[in-house]
Design an enzyme around this catalytic site. Structure first.
Site, PDB file in Angstrom:
ATOM      1  N   ARG A  28       0.986  -1.190   0.048  1.00 43.70           N
ATOM      2  CA  ARG A  28      -0.024  -0.057   0.113  1.00 43.70           C
ATOM      3  C   ARG A  28       0.841   1.279   0.089  1.00 43.70           C
ATOM      4  O   ARG A  28       0.410   2.114  -0.671  1.00 43.70           O
ATOM      5  CB  ARG A  28      -0.913  -0.060   1.133  1.00 43.70           C
ATOM      6  CG  ARG A  28      -2.286  -0.994   1.077  1.00 43.70           C
ATOM      7  CD  ARG A  28      -2.804  -1.343   2.243  1.00 43.70           C
ATOM      8  NE  ARG A  28      -4.101  -2.350   2.135  1.00 43.70           N
ATOM      9  CZ  ARG A  28      -3.949  -3.640   1.995  1.00 43.70           C
ATOM     10  NH1 ARG A  28      -2.707  -4.193   1.876  1.00 43.70           N
ATOM     11  NH2 ARG A  28      -4.925  -4.301   1.918  1.00 43.70           N
ATOM     12  N   ASP A 321      -4.035 -15.179   7.552  1.00 42.89           N
ATOM     13  CA  ASP A 321      -2.631 -15.786   6.883  1.00 42.89           C
ATOM     14  C   ASP A 321      -1.627 -16.569   7.962  1.00 42.89           C
ATOM     15  O   ASP A 321      -0.868 -17.012   7.446  1.00 42.89           O
ATOM     16  CB  ASP A 321      -1.975 -14.681   6.178  1.00 42.89           C
ATOM     17  CG  ASP A 321      -2.451 -13.850   5.141  1.00 42.89           C
ATOM     18  OD1 ASP A 321      -3.220 -14.650   4.348  1.00 42.89           O
ATOM     19  OD2 ASP A 321      -2.363 -12.748   4.818  1.00 42.89           O
ATOM     20  N   LYS A 348      -6.500 -19.355  -1.340  1.00 47.98           N
ATOM     21  CA  LYS A 348      -5.009 -18.867  -1.102  1.00 47.98           C
ATOM     22  C   LYS A 348      -4.099 -19.081  -2.076  1.00 47.98           C
ATOM     23  O   LYS A 348      -4.589 -19.881  -3.132  1.00 47.98           O
ATOM     24  CB  LYS A 348      -4.780 -18.958   0.401  1.00 47.98           C
ATOM     25  CG  LYS A 348      -5.520 -18.339   1.416  1.00 47.98           C
ATOM     26  CD  LYS A 348      -5.166 -16.737   1.327  1.00 47.98           C
ATOM     27  CE  LYS A 348      -6.137 -15.879   2.490  1.00 47.98           C
ATOM     28  NZ  LYS A 348      -5.854 -14.479   2.211  1.00 47.98           N
TER      29      LYS A 348
END
Length: 454
Positions: A28, A321, A348
């Site tokens: 990001r 995760d 995933k």
């Protein structure tokens, strides 16, 4: 890469280590800096293959992205609304985050971009992003099944929408918010289940106008379009997903007393710490502080006798995760650990429920695969047998399967052989050397620091 066998720990895990920068925040930071007009600096950026794919894509969109000799990165932005049309297909490698978030950027710019990826990424579903972006006006041609390769033409102007997430996904949320950045009016995302909020935190830091509230028990995020983003200097905290492997390793290797420095403790990412504590793990937060708008702490983890637990599905989004590593901890606990509500793990980098059930079984653990989770009957702290001679765990090109089973090798009698360690480079270059170094240090108080190779 050739197979590698991770051997039992020769000593407790001790000392102080630093894990790489947070992958989600690194992605990001590069993207948002690339949308400003001016120069941003980023310290602590994760330099794994996934993040480098994002850097290459932002260059293709017209941003100038460079690494300095001191390890910091500088980004001279192309400007929101001024992205260039890439001259060739954008190779996303194995990075689902890069793909889905960048699709959001393209959706509200009048440019065409083609996204490609490796074999693993090309099997992952993109329909969940395609649906809202198409409603905003983007034209998207995907491969059968809504997968890569995929070509899209952004809409200019795009149409603001209100979108209620059908599944808990920070990537889908972020894609819609990023499309809303260059869309006139207000784009709204409704989150029935909270997911990691790095996008909201960082966009506000870069000057975007967001309004975050709650309606009927659901989180509502409004983003005002045609934003004017300003440059920002970002410090990336250590990745909690990378720290997860060391939290589990120190918890299951007897005598361990390890400090993991500068770990991001965002509440939307700290589910593993809570789950391990439910099982009796000794994890303490030292020197809590805030770095770049994100809560951070040094985590001291000591070996503990873990006990099985039933994990609340509501905790899932905050540790989605980290479940492969958590399953290893469950395999070493006393009693049974039950997880459910984890259908998302099947889409995933691999089907992580099937892959971890098979891997743990091969290493001698007792794992039952169910449609939406695993039930694991722990060893009570006794070492796992390890993989039989000549047998190798299939990682399915999934970095988290590889690293989780490497940790399992530390708590085995004969070690765990892994078919391919190459995928680890996507998120954690230097993982194997740091793990082996921490596990080979002579026992002492946690005062010495080890770092991953440059």
């Amino acid at each position: 890469m050739p197979a590698h066998t991770f051997l039992p720990a020769s000593a407790p895990l001790t000392g102080r280590i630093a894990v790489p920068g947070d992958k989600s925040i690194s992605h990001r930071a590069l993207m948002f800096a690339g949308l400003t007009v001016g120069r941003s600096t980023i310290a602590g950026l994760l330099e794994g293959e996934d993040v480098l794919a994002t850097a290459a894509a932002m260059r293709a969109f017209g941003a100038r992205v460079e690494r300095l000799e001191d390890g910091a990165w500088v980004v001279d932005g192309a400007g929101l609304g001024s992205l260039l049309e890439p001259a060739q297909a954008l190779d996303m490698g194995n990075s689902g985050t890069s793909t889905r978030l960048l699709m959001g950027l393209v959706a509200s710019h009048g440019i065409t971009a083609t996204f490609t990826g490796d074999a693993s990424l090309s099997r992952r579903p993109m329909e969940r992003v395609i649906t809202p972006l198409a409603r905003m006006g983007a034209a998207i041609n995907a491969s059968p099944g809504g997968t890569l390769p995929l070509m899209m033409r952004g809409a200019l102007p795009a149409v603001p929408i209100t979108y209620r997430l059908p599944v808990a996904s920070a990537q889908v949320k972020s894609a819609v918010l990023l499309a809303g950045l260059n869309t006139p009016g207000i784009t709204r995302v409704i989150e029935p289940v909270p997911t990691r909020d790095h996008t909201e935190r960082m966009l506000e830091g870069f000057g975007a106008r967001l309004e975050i509230g709650e309606e009927g028990g659901e989180k509502v995020i409004d983003i005002h379009g045609e934003a004017d983003l300003t440059p920002l200097d970002v410090t990336v905290p250590g990745d909690p997903s990378s720290a997860a492997f060391f939290m589990v390793a120190a918890s299951i290797v007897p005598g361990s007393d390890l400090v993991i420095e500068n770990v991001g403790m965002n509440p939307t990412r700290a589910g593993l710490v809570e789950a391990l504590r439910q099982m009796g793990a000794e994890i303490t937060e030292e020197n809590p502080r805030e770095v770049g708008g994100e809560p951070v702490a040094d985590l001291r983890v000591r070996h503990a006798h873990l006990k099985g637990a039933e994990i609340d599905p509501a905790l899932g989004p905050a540790m989605i995760d980290e479940f492969p590593a958590f399953f290893v901890a469950a395999a070493m606990a006393e009693g049974t650990t039950t997880t459910s509500g984890l259908e998302e793990l099947r889409v995933k980098e691999s089907d992580r429920l099937a892959a971890m059930a098979a891997a743990l079984t091969l290493a001698g653990a007792r794992a039952e695969e169910h449609e939406d989770g695993l039930v694991i009957h722990g060893s009570g702290g006794e070492p796992l047998p390890g993989t039989p001679e000549g047998a190798e765990v299939a990682t399915h090109l999934d970095h988290r399967i590889a690293m989780s089973m490497a940790v399992a090798g530390l708590a085995s009698r004969s070690g765990v052989a892994i078919d391919d360690t190459g995928p680890i480079a996507t998120s954690f270059p230097g993982f194997a050397s740091l793990l082996e170094e921490a596990a080979a240090q002579p026992q002492s108080s946690p005062g010495r620091k080890s770092e991953i190779p440059g």
